[in-house]
Design an enzyme around this catalytic site. Sequence first.
Site, PDB file in Angstrom:
ATOM      1  N   HIS A 124       0.872  -1.186   0.000  1.00  0.00           N
ATOM      2  CA  HIS A 124       0.000   0.000   0.000  1.00  0.00           C
ATOM      3  C   HIS A 124       0.910   1.237   0.000  1.00  0.00           C
ATOM      4  O   HIS A 124       2.020   1.184   0.539  1.00  0.00           O
ATOM      5  CB  HIS A 124      -0.819  -0.064   1.297  1.00  0.00           C
ATOM      6  CG  HIS A 124      -1.888   0.965   1.463  1.00  0.00           C
ATOM      7  ND1 HIS A 124      -1.622   2.261   1.852  1.00  0.00           N
ATOM      8  CD2 HIS A 124      -3.231   0.875   1.330  1.00  0.00           C
ATOM      9  CE1 HIS A 124      -2.769   2.924   1.954  1.00  0.00           C
ATOM     10  NE2 HIS A 124      -3.760   2.112   1.640  1.00  0.00           N
ATOM     11  N   ASP A 201       2.751  -4.513   8.063  1.00  0.00           N
ATOM     12  CA  ASP A 201       1.561  -3.705   7.850  1.00  0.00           C
ATOM     13  C   ASP A 201       0.369  -4.644   8.027  1.00  0.00           C
ATOM     14  O   ASP A 201       0.057  -5.440   7.134  1.00  0.00           O
ATOM     15  CB  ASP A 201       1.607  -3.097   6.444  1.00  0.00           C
ATOM     16  CG  ASP A 201       0.326  -2.348   6.098  1.00  0.00           C
ATOM     17  OD1 ASP A 201      -0.617  -2.386   6.904  1.00  0.00           O
ATOM     18  OD2 ASP A 201       0.279  -1.744   5.010  1.00  0.00           O
ATOM     19  N   GLN A 204      -4.759  -5.054   6.927  1.00  0.00           N
ATOM     20  CA  GLN A 204      -5.764  -5.958   6.345  1.00  0.00           C
ATOM     21  C   GLN A 204      -5.810  -7.335   6.997  1.00  0.00           C
ATOM     22  O   GLN A 204      -6.728  -8.101   6.726  1.00  0.00           O
ATOM     23  CB  GLN A 204      -5.515  -6.128   4.839  1.00  0.00           C
ATOM     24  CG  GLN A 204      -5.718  -4.872   4.011  1.00  0.00           C
ATOM     25  CD  GLN A 204      -7.148  -4.366   4.045  1.00  0.00           C
ATOM     26  OE1 GLN A 204      -8.093  -5.090   4.346  1.00  0.00           O
ATOM     27  NE2 GLN A 204      -7.315  -3.099   3.720  1.00  0.00           N
ATOM     28  N   LYS A 227     -10.482  -0.316  10.569  1.00  0.00           N
ATOM     29  CA  LYS A 227     -10.655  -1.506   9.727  1.00  0.00           C
ATOM     30  C   LYS A 227     -10.967  -2.732  10.585  1.00  0.00           C
ATOM     31  O   LYS A 227     -11.304  -3.778  10.067  1.00  0.00           O
ATOM     32  CB  LYS A 227      -9.411  -1.741   8.881  1.00  0.00           C
ATOM     33  CG  LYS A 227      -9.238  -0.650   7.826  1.00  0.00           C
ATOM     34  CD  LYS A 227      -8.119  -0.913   6.866  1.00  0.00           C
ATOM     35  CE  LYS A 227      -8.023   0.257   5.890  1.00  0.00           C
ATOM     36  NZ  LYS A 227      -6.829   0.181   5.035  1.00  0.00           N
ATOM     37  N   CYS A 365      -4.844   2.562  -3.601  1.00  0.00           N
ATOM     38  CA  CYS A 365      -3.603   3.045  -2.971  1.00  0.00           C
ATOM     39  C   CYS A 365      -2.446   2.084  -3.212  1.00  0.00           C
ATOM     40  O   CYS A 365      -1.620   1.865  -2.313  1.00  0.00           O
ATOM     41  CB  CYS A 365      -3.774   3.264  -1.464  1.00  0.00           C
ATOM     42  SG  CYS A 365      -5.014   4.472  -1.062  1.00  0.00           S
TER      43      CYS A 365
END
Length: 407
Positions: A124, A201, A204, A227, A365
């Site tokens: 991202h 990261d 997600q 999220k 993104c």
Amino acid sequence: MKFDVQKIREDFPALSQTVRGGKKLVYFDNAATSQKPRSVIEAIGNFYACDNANIHRSAHELSARATEQYENARKKALKFLNAPKEYCAVFTRGATESLNIVAQSWGQSNLAEGDEILLTEMEHHANIVPWQIAAQKTGAKIRIVKILPDGSLDMDDFERKISEKTKIVSVAHASNVLGTVNDISAISKTAKKFGAKVSIDAAQSAPHMLDDMSKLDCDFISLSAHKCFGPTGCGVLVSKQSILDSMPPYQCGGDMIENVSWERTTFRPAPERFEAGTPNIAGAIGFGAAIDYLSSLDIDGLRRHEHALRERLTERLLEIGGIKIFGNAKDKVALASFCRPGVHPNDISVMLDAAGIAVRTGHHCAEPLMNSLGIEGTARASLAFYNTLDEIDFFAETLKHAIDLLA
Ligand SMILES: *Cc1c(COP(=O)(O)O)cnc(C)c1O
């Protein structure tokens, strides 16, 4: 309690509404942001209605209550990630700010010319651009691990590109475009051999409860509350206390200092070192409530349900014919980025929206990934545990109809 999706949906007020003149909302844009359970909405409302005060600063009762709830939320975040006890949680604005702290504070004080930063093709922008700035400022070089045609990470390429020069590997646990879940334990194991730090990261992966830090063995983990069924404007950066305490402040102001004088200012250890000024107190408390909610769910049942959603989504999309799905890795979250050659993804999303179905289109993104795939953008259906198989069937029928009209 057994995982009962219909019962769970009742906990999320936004899911039961109609949109576009009476169409039942089908919310398939969870990778952009998730809906919130009532308990989160109430925790934020209750904080402002009853306990609102600034934290860490006053002796009065409201401040004590606010501080206690804020610090409890921090403990919940560590527990949510099953972080070993040498880890510390810093509250941030979200995954973007967490990743910026790693790249700016750790990166700019630990990187030099000749060093390498290892990223992947599926990152991202939030895990690309801060590293580009760090590279510009320090003279370090960015190297990029390739992906295979099925959207999984090319681990051979990773082994080829990592070396003694690599100071940090910064990688998504799950891709927001391909859905691929990367094998972080394997990545960490190799990185450790070369003395490289590992930054994850988890924006997600966290919403699918995939992050167990006792197993991932990483140095930094970044995620956004919004999220994970919590509020916007809040996230965490989790890292080892010793690493955080060795890093220079990222922003300066109140609450992060030990002593200030005109001659010399000293800084507090983490987490305060990285929480300058009044933080998003209500956001952190709301995130704590989201974690409580997630902890109350039957996690095995949730996993089975998400697996069924993922299988059905792929199956129904492929049945339509002429659809290309980007990302078919074996280990994947319930998400599908897709195109129908000859039909613009935006036209697809407009037709879906008219039927009450929310998806996202665009580059998500991840422009470098779009370039690698040779496309400008995709439509993306991204699911959460509160979505149903019936919603997928309705989505697929509507999509088929839309494509028949548009192609
Ligand atoms: C959403 C996302 C981010 C950024 O999260 P924000 O909440 O926008 O700060 C970073 N990485 C991935 C993979 C994401 O999906």
